[in-house]
Design a protein around this motif. Structure first.
Motif, PDB file in Angstrom:
ATOM      1  N   ARG A   1       0.822  -1.222   0.000  1.00 31.08           N
ATOM      2  CA  ARG A   1       0.000   0.000   0.000  1.00 31.08           C
ATOM      3  C   ARG A   1       0.852   1.267   0.000  1.00 31.08           C
ATOM      4  O   ARG A   1       0.497   2.269   0.624  1.00 31.08           O
ATOM      5  CB  ARG A   1      -0.970   0.000   1.194  1.00 31.08           C
ATOM      6  CG  ARG A   1      -2.033  -1.093   1.098  1.00 31.08           C
ATOM      7  CD  ARG A   1      -2.948  -1.058   2.300  1.00 31.08           C
ATOM      8  NE  ARG A   1      -4.014  -2.040   2.190  1.00 31.08           N
ATOM      9  CZ  ARG A   1      -5.250  -1.787   1.754  1.00 31.08           C
ATOM     10  NH1 ARG A   1      -5.547  -0.554   1.371  1.00 31.08           N
ATOM     11  NH2 ARG A   1      -6.158  -2.727   1.698  1.00 31.08           N
ATOM     12  N   MET A   2       1.968   1.218  -0.679  1.00 28.68           N
ATOM     13  CA  MET A   2       2.828   2.392  -0.758  1.00 28.68           C
ATOM     14  C   MET A   2       2.372   3.366  -1.834  1.00 28.68           C
ATOM     15  O   MET A   2       2.592   4.570  -1.728  1.00 28.68           O
ATOM     16  CB  MET A   2       4.283   1.972  -0.994  1.00 28.68           C
ATOM     17  CG  MET A   2       4.941   1.347   0.221  1.00 28.68           C
ATOM     18  SD  MET A   2       6.736   1.188   0.044  1.00 28.68           S
ATOM     19  CE  MET A   2       6.863  -0.075  -1.211  1.00 28.68           C
ATOM     20  N   ALA A   3       1.759   2.848  -2.895  1.00 22.73           N
ATOM     21  CA  ALA A   3       1.306   3.718  -3.979  1.00 22.73           C
ATOM     22  C   ALA A   3      -0.022   4.361  -3.611  1.00 22.73           C
ATOM     23  O   ALA A   3      -0.943   3.687  -3.149  1.00 22.73           O
ATOM     24  CB  ALA A   3       1.157   2.916  -5.267  1.00 22.73           C
ATOM     25  N   ASP A   4      -0.125   5.674  -3.809  1.00 24.64           N
ATOM     26  CA  ASP A   4      -1.396   6.357  -3.574  1.00 24.64           C
ATOM     27  C   ASP A   4      -2.435   5.911  -4.598  1.00 24.64           C
ATOM     28  O   ASP A   4      -3.599   5.685  -4.261  1.00 24.64           O
ATOM     29  CB  ASP A   4      -1.198   7.872  -3.651  1.00 24.64           C
ATOM     30  CG  ASP A   4      -0.385   8.399  -2.489  1.00 24.64           C
ATOM     31  OD1 ASP A   4      -0.983   8.860  -1.514  1.00 24.64           O
ATOM     32  OD2 ASP A   4       0.861   8.337  -2.550  1.00 24.64           O
ATOM     33  N   GLN A   5      -2.012   5.806  -5.849  1.00 23.53           N
ATOM     34  CA  GLN A   5      -2.885   5.293  -6.893  1.00 23.53           C
ATOM     35  C   GLN A   5      -2.062   4.448  -7.852  1.00 23.53           C
ATOM     36  O   GLN A   5      -0.956   4.837  -8.233  1.00 23.53           O
ATOM     37  CB  GLN A   5      -3.577   6.432  -7.650  1.00 23.53           C
ATOM     38  CG  GLN A   5      -4.589   7.196  -6.810  1.00 23.53           C
ATOM     39  CD  GLN A   5      -5.379   8.202  -7.621  1.00 23.53           C
ATOM     40  OE1 GLN A   5      -5.424   8.133  -8.850  1.00 23.53           O
ATOM     41  NE2 GLN A   5      -6.004   9.139  -6.952  1.00 23.53           N
ATOM     42  N   LEU A   6      -2.624   3.305  -8.212  1.00 22.21           N
ATOM     43  CA  LEU A   6      -1.965   2.407  -9.152  1.00 22.21           C
ATOM     44  C   LEU A   6      -2.908   2.201 -10.331  1.00 22.21           C
ATOM     45  O   LEU A   6      -4.046   1.769 -10.162  1.00 22.21           O
ATOM     46  CB  LEU A   6      -1.627   1.080  -8.474  1.00 22.21           C
ATOM     47  CG  LEU A   6      -0.717   0.132  -9.249  1.00 22.21           C
ATOM     48  CD1 LEU A   6       0.172  -0.663  -8.297  1.00 22.21           C
ATOM     49  CD2 LEU A   6      -1.516  -0.846 -10.123  1.00 22.21           C
ATOM     50  N   PHE A   7      -2.443   2.546 -11.523  1.00 20.05           N
ATOM     51  CA  PHE A   7      -3.270   2.497 -12.721  1.00 20.05           C
ATOM     52  C   PHE A   7      -2.897   1.294 -13.580  1.00 20.05           C
ATOM     53  O   PHE A   7      -1.716   1.000 -13.755  1.00 20.05           O
ATOM     54  CB  PHE A   7      -3.090   3.776 -13.541  1.00 20.05           C
ATOM     55  CG  PHE A   7      -3.435   5.031 -12.786  1.00 20.05           C
ATOM     56  CD1 PHE A   7      -4.746   5.469 -12.690  1.00 20.05           C
ATOM     57  CD2 PHE A   7      -2.437   5.773 -12.163  1.00 20.05           C
ATOM     58  CE1 PHE A   7      -5.065   6.615 -11.997  1.00 20.05           C
ATOM     59  CE2 PHE A   7      -2.743   6.929 -11.465  1.00 20.05           C
ATOM     60  CZ  PHE A   7      -4.068   7.356 -11.381  1.00 20.05           C
ATOM     61  N   VAL A   8      -3.908   0.628 -14.099  1.00 24.38           N
ATOM     62  CA  VAL A   8      -3.688  -0.496 -15.007  1.00 24.38           C
ATOM     63  C   VAL A   8      -4.419  -0.213 -16.319  1.00 24.38           C
ATOM     64  O   VAL A   8      -5.386   0.556 -16.364  1.00 24.38           O
ATOM     65  CB  VAL A   8      -4.181  -1.825 -14.399  1.00 24.38           C
ATOM     66  CG1 VAL A   8      -3.356  -2.178 -13.172  1.00 24.38           C
ATOM     67  CG2 VAL A   8      -5.668  -1.751 -14.041  1.00 24.38           C
ATOM     68  N   GLN A   9      -3.939  -0.855 -17.389  1.00 18.91           N
ATOM     69  CA  GLN A   9      -4.474  -0.566 -18.712  1.00 18.91           C
ATOM     70  C   GLN A   9      -5.292  -1.707 -19.299  1.00 18.91           C
ATOM     71  O   GLN A   9      -5.724  -1.632 -20.446  1.00 18.91           O
ATOM     72  CB  GLN A   9      -3.325  -0.210 -19.661  1.00 18.91           C
ATOM     73  CG  GLN A   9      -2.490   0.974 -19.170  1.00 18.91           C
ATOM     74  CD  GLN A   9      -1.415   1.379 -20.148  1.00 18.91           C
ATOM     75  OE1 GLN A   9      -1.689   1.643 -21.316  1.00 18.91           O
ATOM     76  NE2 GLN A   9      -0.166   1.447 -19.683  1.00 18.91           N
ATOM     77  N   TRP A  10      -5.508  -2.758 -18.483  1.00 21.99           N
ATOM     78  CA  TRP A  10      -6.304  -3.892 -18.946  1.00 21.99           C
ATOM     79  C   TRP A  10      -7.362  -4.234 -17.889  1.00 21.99           C
ATOM     80  O   TRP A  10      -7.063  -4.259 -16.702  1.00 21.99           O
ATOM     81  CB  TRP A  10      -5.418  -5.109 -19.200  1.00 21.99           C
ATOM     82  CG  TRP A  10      -4.468  -4.934 -20.341  1.00 21.99           C
ATOM     83  CD1 TRP A  10      -3.172  -4.534 -20.263  1.00 21.99           C
ATOM     84  CD2 TRP A  10      -4.742  -5.117 -21.734  1.00 21.99           C
ATOM     85  NE1 TRP A  10      -2.609  -4.463 -21.519  1.00 21.99           N
ATOM     86  CE2 TRP A  10      -3.550  -4.825 -22.434  1.00 21.99           C
ATOM     87  CE3 TRP A  10      -5.870  -5.518 -22.459  1.00 21.99           C
ATOM     88  CZ2 TRP A  10      -3.468  -4.918 -23.835  1.00 21.99           C
ATOM     89  CZ3 TRP A  10      -5.784  -5.609 -23.849  1.00 21.99           C
ATOM     90  CH2 TRP A  10      -4.600  -5.315 -24.503  1.00 21.99           C
ATOM     91  N   PRO A  11      -8.606  -4.505 -18.299  1.00 24.47           N
ATOM     92  CA  PRO A  11      -9.660  -4.819 -17.316  1.00 24.47           C
ATOM     93  C   PRO A  11      -9.388  -6.090 -16.530  1.00 24.47           C
ATOM     94  O   PRO A  11      -9.858  -6.242 -15.401  1.00 24.47           O
ATOM     95  CB  PRO A  11     -10.918  -4.950 -18.191  1.00 24.47           C
ATOM     96  CG  PRO A  11     -10.422  -5.223 -19.577  1.00 24.47           C
ATOM     97  CD  PRO A  11      -9.113  -4.500 -19.689  1.00 24.47           C
TER      98      PRO A  11
ATOM     99  N   ARG B   1      -6.300   1.960 -22.341  1.00 26.96           N
ATOM    100  CA  ARG B   1      -4.973   2.062 -22.961  1.00 26.96           C
ATOM    101  C   ARG B   1      -4.549   3.518 -23.033  1.00 26.96           C
ATOM    102  O   ARG B   1      -5.255   4.372 -23.572  1.00 26.96           O
ATOM    103  CB  ARG B   1      -5.015   1.456 -24.362  1.00 26.96           C
ATOM    104  CG  ARG B   1      -3.642   1.422 -25.029  1.00 26.96           C
ATOM    105  CD  ARG B   1      -3.688   0.613 -26.304  1.00 26.96           C
ATOM    106  NE  ARG B   1      -2.380   0.607 -26.967  1.00 26.96           N
ATOM    107  CZ  ARG B   1      -2.103  -0.110 -28.048  1.00 26.96           C
ATOM    108  NH1 ARG B   1      -3.045  -0.861 -28.588  1.00 26.96           N
ATOM    109  NH2 ARG B   1      -0.910  -0.059 -28.598  1.00 26.96           N
ATOM    110  N   LEU B   2      -3.387   3.809 -22.465  1.00 26.22           N
ATOM    111  CA  LEU B   2      -2.877   5.179 -22.433  1.00 26.22           C
ATOM    112  C   LEU B   2      -1.948   5.468 -23.591  1.00 26.22           C
ATOM    113  O   LEU B   2      -1.673   6.643 -23.890  1.00 26.22           O
ATOM    114  CB  LEU B   2      -2.136   5.430 -21.114  1.00 26.22           C
ATOM    115  CG  LEU B   2      -2.974   5.315 -19.836  1.00 26.22           C
ATOM    116  CD1 LEU B   2      -2.082   5.468 -18.617  1.00 26.22           C
ATOM    117  CD2 LEU B   2      -4.090   6.342 -19.836  1.00 26.22           C
TER     118      LEU B   2
END
Length: 235
Positions: A209-219, A233-234
């Motif tokens: 839980r170190m990342a404030d937000q973690l973004f992924v590009q696949w459902p 997809r970015l």
């Protein structure tokens, strides 16, 4: 007549005081960590984004840097300044690409201030093929170097997308949060190449839980890691 009441004297020894102090200290740390986790999960307020935010950008070799540059191209450059680019000490190519990017922004008038970008290198914890025994010493050196860099930079935002060099930097940033030294928002964007499972760096930041937000590009990743943010997809 002998008094039948029994009198008990509670004596606190120095060792008992030390134990109580340790328990109290650990309790405070746990409360602080829980507060940080709760606060990190809250959305950013608009007022906190009015002034420019010093931003640490962690670059990795190969595809990591290419994806990061694509991501930086869609950011509001003047809202994230000054920008500090960090790459591994053995990775000169990534910093060269970052310099080319900054020069292109400057030529296009995309940035307001000349010299708003700094370029730095950090020691690797472990090189490819290095034995785990010798990597203990290099890991300690890398942690010390990361600590020095974080004290020097003190970023408001840390942006990373996979290289192992981001782990000591993010870990120190998290410790700084606990100690109240600096609150650095850690944003991790997982690589487009990761479809079914997170990379090791992302998994560590997610589980701890170190990342404030973690973004992924696949459902598929969102369904497996519920606290991740699916953004499509970015690139």
């Amino acid at each position: 007549m002998e008094n039948s009441n029994n009198h008990y004297c509670l004596s606190i020894t120095p060792s008992s005081l030390e134990l109580l102090s340790i328990i109290g200290f650990i309790t405070l740390i746990l409360i602080r960590v829980l507060y940080i986790i709760h606060r990190s999960s809250q959305p950013r307020s608009a007022s906190s984004q009015q002034k420019p935010l010093s931003t640490l950008i962690v670059l990795g070799s190969g595809g990591h840097t290419a994806e990061m540059i694509n991501l930086l191209n869609v950011l509001q450059k003047n809202s994230f300044t000054p920008r500090y680019y960090i790459a591994a000490a053995t990775d000169n190519m990534s910093l060269q690409k970052a310099q080319v990017l900054e020069n292109s922004w400057l030529n296009e008038g995309g940035v307001e201030e000349v010299g708003s970008a700094k370029f730095m290198q950090i020691y690797r914890s472990r090189e490819v093929g290095q034995s785990y025994i010798t990597s203990v010493g290099t890991t300690l050196i890398a942690l010390a170097h990361a600590l020095w860099l974080m004290i020097k930079i003190r970023p408001h935002v840390i942006l990373c997308n996979g290289p192992g060099t981001c782990i000591p930097l993010c870990a120190i940033a998290f410790i700084f949060k606990i100690l109240g030294i600096r609150w650095s928002y850690i944003f991790y964007v997982e690589s487009i190449a990761r479809v079914r499972r997170l990379s090791l760096s992302a998994l560590l930041l997610y589980k701890l839980r170190m990342a404030d937000q973690l973004f992924v590009q696949w459902p598929q990743l969102k369904s497996k890691y519920h606290r991740a943010h699916y953004v499509g997809r970015l690139m």
